[in-house]
Design a protein around this motif. Structure first.
Motif, PDB file in Angstrom:
ATOM      1  N   PRO A  76       0.807  -1.230   0.000  1.00  0.00           N
ATOM      2  CA  PRO A  76       0.000   0.000   0.000  1.00  0.00           C
ATOM      3  C   PRO A  76       0.835   1.273   0.000  1.00  0.00           C
ATOM      4  O   PRO A  76       1.842   1.370   0.701  1.00  0.00           O
ATOM      5  CB  PRO A  76      -0.821  -0.118   1.284  1.00  0.00           C
ATOM      6  N   LEU A  77       0.387   2.223  -0.808  1.00  0.00           N
ATOM      7  CA  LEU A  77       1.003   3.547  -0.856  1.00  0.00           C
ATOM      8  C   LEU A  77       0.120   4.566  -0.151  1.00  0.00           C
ATOM      9  O   LEU A  77       0.587   5.329   0.685  1.00  0.00           O
ATOM     10  CB  LEU A  77       1.249   3.964  -2.303  1.00  0.00           C
ATOM     11  N   ALA A 170     -17.121  -2.683   6.430  1.00  0.00           N
ATOM     12  CA  ALA A 170     -16.294  -1.539   6.055  1.00  0.00           C
ATOM     13  C   ALA A 170     -15.730  -1.828   4.675  1.00  0.00           C
ATOM     14  O   ALA A 170     -15.436  -2.975   4.339  1.00  0.00           O
ATOM     15  CB  ALA A 170     -15.166  -1.335   7.057  1.00  0.00           C
ATOM     16  N   PHE A 171     -15.584  -0.791   3.858  1.00  0.00           N
ATOM     17  CA  PHE A 171     -14.985  -0.981   2.541  1.00  0.00           C
ATOM     18  C   PHE A 171     -14.059   0.187   2.255  1.00  0.00           C
ATOM     19  O   PHE A 171     -14.242   1.291   2.761  1.00  0.00           O
ATOM     20  CB  PHE A 171     -16.059  -1.121   1.449  1.00  0.00           C
ATOM     21  N   MET A 172     -13.040  -0.073   1.463  1.00  0.00           N
ATOM     22  CA  MET A 172     -12.031   0.954   1.201  1.00  0.00           C
ATOM     23  C   MET A 172     -11.278   0.608  -0.076  1.00  0.00           C
ATOM     24  O   MET A 172     -11.321  -0.520  -0.563  1.00  0.00           O
ATOM     25  CB  MET A 172     -11.059   1.073   2.373  1.00  0.00           C
ATOM     26  N   TRP A 173     -10.583   1.616  -0.592  1.00  0.00           N
ATOM     27  CA  TRP A 173      -9.719   1.442  -1.762  1.00  0.00           C
ATOM     28  C   TRP A 173      -8.314   1.894  -1.398  1.00  0.00           C
ATOM     29  O   TRP A 173      -8.130   2.696  -0.484  1.00  0.00           O
ATOM     30  CB  TRP A 173     -10.225   2.272  -2.944  1.00  0.00           C
ATOM     31  N   LEU A 174      -7.340   1.411  -2.159  1.00  0.00           N
ATOM     32  CA  LEU A 174      -5.977   1.876  -1.928  1.00  0.00           C
ATOM     33  C   LEU A 174      -5.201   1.905  -3.239  1.00  0.00           C
ATOM     34  O   LEU A 174      -5.512   1.180  -4.190  1.00  0.00           O
ATOM     35  CB  LEU A 174      -5.254   1.002  -0.903  1.00  0.00           C
ATOM     36  N   GLN A 175      -4.214   2.772  -3.249  1.00  0.00           N
ATOM     37  CA  GLN A 175      -3.253   2.829  -4.338  1.00  0.00           C
ATOM     38  C   GLN A 175      -2.010   2.080  -3.902  1.00  0.00           C
ATOM     39  O   GLN A 175      -1.477   2.312  -2.816  1.00  0.00           O
ATOM     40  CB  GLN A 175      -2.908   4.280  -4.673  1.00  0.00           C
ATOM     41  N   SER A 176      -1.559   1.161  -4.737  1.00  0.00           N
ATOM     42  CA  SER A 176      -0.387   0.365  -4.421  1.00  0.00           C
ATOM     43  C   SER A 176       0.880   1.041  -4.932  1.00  0.00           C
ATOM     44  O   SER A 176       0.851   1.827  -5.880  1.00  0.00           O
ATOM     45  CB  SER A 176      -0.523  -1.029  -5.060  1.00  0.00           C
ATOM     46  N   MET A 177       1.998   0.698  -4.305  1.00  0.00           N
ATOM     47  CA  MET A 177       3.288   1.155  -4.815  1.00  0.00           C
ATOM     48  C   MET A 177       3.577   0.568  -6.191  1.00  0.00           C
ATOM     49  O   MET A 177       4.340   1.137  -6.971  1.00  0.00           O
ATOM     50  CB  MET A 177       4.403   0.765  -3.842  1.00  0.00           C
ATOM     51  N   VAL A 178       2.953  -0.596  -6.490  1.00  0.00           N
ATOM     52  CA  VAL A 178       3.146  -1.274  -7.765  1.00  0.00           C
ATOM     53  C   VAL A 178       1.798  -1.329  -8.479  1.00  0.00           C
ATOM     54  O   VAL A 178       0.880  -2.005  -8.024  1.00  0.00           O
ATOM     55  CB  VAL A 178       3.720  -2.693  -7.565  1.00  0.00           C
ATOM     56  N   ARG A 179       1.679  -0.607  -9.592  1.00  0.00           N
ATOM     57  CA  ARG A 179       0.399  -0.496 -10.289  1.00  0.00           C
ATOM     58  C   ARG A 179      -0.051  -1.814 -10.921  1.00  0.00           C
ATOM     59  O   ARG A 179      -1.225  -2.171 -10.870  1.00  0.00           O
ATOM     60  CB  ARG A 179       0.506   0.571 -11.388  1.00  0.00           C
ATOM     61  N   ASN A 216      15.175  -5.671  -5.593  1.00  0.00           N
ATOM     62  CA  ASN A 216      15.519  -5.080  -6.882  1.00  0.00           C
ATOM     63  C   ASN A 216      14.310  -5.022  -7.809  1.00  0.00           C
ATOM     64  O   ASN A 216      14.147  -4.059  -8.571  1.00  0.00           O
ATOM     65  CB  ASN A 216      16.664  -5.850  -7.530  1.00  0.00           C
ATOM     66  N   LEU A 217      13.455  -6.023  -7.758  1.00  0.00           N
ATOM     67  CA  LEU A 217      12.217  -5.991  -8.543  1.00  0.00           C
ATOM     68  C   LEU A 217      11.281  -4.894  -8.033  1.00  0.00           C
ATOM     69  O   LEU A 217      10.670  -4.149  -8.823  1.00  0.00           O
ATOM     70  CB  LEU A 217      11.518  -7.334  -8.499  1.00  0.00           C
ATOM     71  N   LEU A 218      11.167  -4.793  -6.698  1.00  0.00           N
ATOM     72  CA  LEU A 218      10.323  -3.740  -6.128  1.00  0.00           C
ATOM     73  C   LEU A 218      10.862  -2.367  -6.515  1.00  0.00           C
ATOM     74  O   LEU A 218      10.092  -1.451  -6.854  1.00  0.00           O
ATOM     75  CB  LEU A 218      10.262  -3.898  -4.613  1.00  0.00           C
ATOM     76  N   ARG A 219      12.154  -2.206  -6.503  1.00  0.00           N
ATOM     77  CA  ARG A 219      12.776  -0.936  -6.895  1.00  0.00           C
ATOM     78  C   ARG A 219      12.468  -0.622  -8.365  1.00  0.00           C
ATOM     79  O   ARG A 219      12.175   0.532  -8.736  1.00  0.00           O
ATOM     80  CB  ARG A 219      14.289  -1.009  -6.678  1.00  0.00           C
ATOM     81  N   ARG A 220      12.490  -1.632  -9.220  1.00  0.00           N
ATOM     82  CA  ARG A 220      12.241  -1.456 -10.649  1.00  0.00           C
ATOM     83  C   ARG A 220      10.782  -1.122 -10.935  1.00  0.00           C
ATOM     84  O   ARG A 220      10.474  -0.297 -11.799  1.00  0.00           O
ATOM     85  CB  ARG A 220      12.636  -2.713 -11.401  1.00  0.00           C
ATOM     86  N   TRP A 221       9.862  -1.775 -10.185  1.00  0.00           N
ATOM     87  CA  TRP A 221       8.438  -1.671 -10.511  1.00  0.00           C
ATOM     88  C   TRP A 221       7.671  -0.631  -9.708  1.00  0.00           C
ATOM     89  O   TRP A 221       6.573  -0.235 -10.083  1.00  0.00           O
ATOM     90  CB  TRP A 221       7.781  -3.046 -10.319  1.00  0.00           C
ATOM     91  N   SER A 222       8.208  -0.184  -8.574  1.00  0.00           N
ATOM     92  CA  SER A 222       7.459   0.758  -7.744  1.00  0.00           C
ATOM     93  C   SER A 222       7.410   2.140  -8.392  1.00  0.00           C
ATOM     94  O   SER A 222       8.260   2.485  -9.224  1.00  0.00           O
ATOM     95  CB  SER A 222       8.075   0.857  -6.348  1.00  0.00           C
ATOM     96  N   GLU A 223       6.406   2.913  -7.989  1.00  0.00           N
ATOM     97  CA  GLU A 223       6.170   4.228  -8.578  1.00  0.00           C
ATOM     98  C   GLU A 223       6.551   5.354  -7.627  1.00  0.00           C
ATOM     99  O   GLU A 223       6.127   6.494  -7.792  1.00  0.00           O
ATOM    100  CB  GLU A 223       4.699   4.354  -8.979  1.00  0.00           C
ATOM    101  N   LEU A 224       7.351   5.074  -6.649  1.00  0.00           N
ATOM    102  CA  LEU A 224       7.750   6.103  -5.671  1.00  0.00           C
ATOM    103  C   LEU A 224       8.729   7.084  -6.292  1.00  0.00           C
ATOM    104  O   LEU A 224       9.483   6.729  -7.186  1.00  0.00           O
ATOM    105  CB  LEU A 224       8.367   5.426  -4.449  1.00  0.00           C
TER     106      LEU A 224
END
Length: 224
Positions: A76-77, A170-179, A216-224
């Protein structure tokens, strides 16, 4: 990916949450609906500005962020804060896809993932299944009170009519670090494998290597 987050809240904690929610006024659930969704939605909701709803929503987010399985799967972002809804007397929400973008006081949130936290026991109401259609097929979800389901917001989904009793959630939405859903799923599977190897006291060098690949994959794919 469709994933159950079991026992996010204990039975006693659910009872405390429900006691607070049940004292509050419920309004038309279309407060947060888009134009098309409003034609398919009949339910009740706590006002999104209700102080009790805000406080309990923060509690839900805090509990999710402390749950390793949820964090591993969702990465989660930022959240669109949790909302609370209720279905009874035939109320339903027909098939729909959630809006792609939601606005909060802090800015815009892209809705990559949806989460529903069940707050009514499944044998206390009839109907009310969360039916989700996606690449994993069609799944009807009706979990124990205190458990949550995580699923892609791109999924076509509905809540079937509640014909007896009352369904509160309860319901909610989230934006992920990885789209990308496929990339998130691979990272989740890799992380779960690393945790399983660690628990089994596997060769430390292999765990070290896999952990490096994960980051390294998280670093490549994340949108931070």
């Amino acid at each position: 990916m469709l994933l159950e987050i079991p026992q996010l809240f204990s039975k006693a904690e659910v009872a405390q949450l429900r006691a607070k929610l049940d004292e509050e006024p419920w309004i038309d659930g279309n407060q947060t609906s888009g134009e098309m969704a409003a034609t398919r939605k009949r339910n009740q909701q706590l006002d999104k500005d209700n102080p009790v709803a805000i406080d309990l929503g923060q509690l839900v987010m805090d509990r999710l962020m402390a749950h390793p399985l949820f964090v591993s799967a969702a990465l989660p972002l930022q959240f669109y804060p949790p909302l609370f809804n209720r279905y009874e007397g035939g109320e339903t929400f027909g098939y729909h896809i959630d809006n792609a973008i939601r606005s909060t006081a802090e800015g815009l949130v892209r809705t990559d993932l949806s989460t529903t936290l069940f707050l009514s026991e499944p044998d206390s109401y009839q109907g009310g299944e969360l039916v989700i259609q996606d690449t994993f097929g069609t799944q009807a979800v009706k979990l124990a009170a205190g458990s949550a389901i995580l699923y892609p917001s791109t999924s076509l989904h509905q809540v079937t009519p509640v014909t007896q009793g009352e369904r509160t959630a309860a319901f909610m939405w989230l934006q992920s670090m990885v789209r990308d859903e496929g990339q998130r799923r691979m990272l989740f599977q890799l992380d779960q494998s690393i945790q399983a190897l660690t628990a089994s006291n596997a060769e430390q060098q292999e765990i070290f290597n896999l952990t490096g690949i994960y980051h390294n994959l998280l670093r490549r794919w994340s949108e931070l």
